[in-house]
Design an enzyme around this catalytic site. Sequence first.
Site, short mmCIF file in Angstrom:
data_model
loop_
_atom_site.label_atom_id
_atom_site.label_comp_id
_atom_site.label_asym_id
_atom_site.label_seq_id
_atom_site.Cartn_x
_atom_site.Cartn_y
_atom_site.Cartn_z
N ASP A 26 0.85 -1.17 0.00
CA ASP A 26 0.00 0.00 0.00
C ASP A 26 0.90 1.23 0.00
OD1 ASP A 26 -2.54 1.35 0.23
OD2 ASP A 26 -1.99 1.79 2.30
N ASP A 28 -0.31 5.13 0.74
CA ASP A 28 -0.62 6.08 1.80
C ASP A 28 -0.53 5.41 3.16
OD1 ASP A 28 -1.32 8.42 0.23
OD2 ASP A 28 -3.09 7.32 -0.40
N ASP A 225 -1.22 -0.61 6.09
CA ASP A 225 -1.41 0.06 7.38
C ASP A 225 -2.85 0.02 7.84
OD1 ASP A 225 -2.16 1.95 5.29
OD2 ASP A 225 -2.37 3.42 6.91
#
Length: 343
Positions: A26, A28, A225
Amino acid sequence: MNQTVRTRPDGSDRRLSAAYDTALLDLDGVVYAGGEAIVHAVESLGVAREGGMHLAYVTNNAARTPETVAGHLTELGVPAEPADVITSAQAVARLISDQIPSGSRVLVIGAEGLRVALRERGLVPVESADDEPAAVVQGFGGMEMPWGRLAEASYAVARGVPWYASNTDLTIPSARGIAPGNGAAVQIVRIATGAEPQVAGKPLPPMHRETILRTGAERPLVVGDRLDTDIEGAHVGGVDSLLVLTGVTTAAQLIAARPEHRPTYVAEDLRGLLEPHPAVSGSADEGFRCGGWTASADGEALALGGDGDRIDALRALCGAAWAAAGEASCGLDAGKALARLGW
């Protein structure tokens, strides 16, 4: 899909960058936040790449094109090609093209990344509900997206035009904090129309399918995250995952995670790719051990004893919490234990 309920993070005798052929990263909250590289990300990814791990960047953000994302990564010191980037715009464009004929008009509520992905699939982006679109697609349009674009989507959807969303992330991390994501905008159209979109992005199968088709990964590791997109997406796809604590997920949320949100591995940041991971051992009767720490359920709270790296303590706490919760979310109070660790 029948899967064994995870009751503790796994261990690995090998560094993760050697145990898996491809990292599905991922962006961001993992590689960057607010456009700036997250601490240790550039160096860690460079070492993983030099060691032979293929790095692919998988993002629910549909606003930017793969070329733009790759350019941004390269500027940050993470060399990337457009083919290394997989977006929810690509996943939703494939989903739409599987259901409507090539050459059809699609009303776009979003940014250039969506338009490019649609054209790649032979679809024609349009801007108005009055352009007789065969579908409506909604993706993150940036912080300055006009309110009228949401109204345009609502007009078309209310007329019965099929509605698609690149993703439904309610929030996104930014340099200034947590901001509303595409899911918040989707909710506005949902309220206005009472309709439900078909969604392509993580954690749903269309995004996993797009990622595997574009990367050819044989033994992938999802790195993210977010529990509700990255980790649940890995669970849906039946692949292993690494949660890093540099984005939106807190240690307390990880401890309370329900089964589909429990990652295979846990690390503070992307240095976790370059390390073996100690196993969590023990049981509810004797406590759960990792490194120099022991965690257990003590009445309505989690107890923690020992010393060492605080990430090992968190792994032990996850073992105690997840085992106690089974197939539910853990309701044990972890506040005192986490305060000791600085979380």
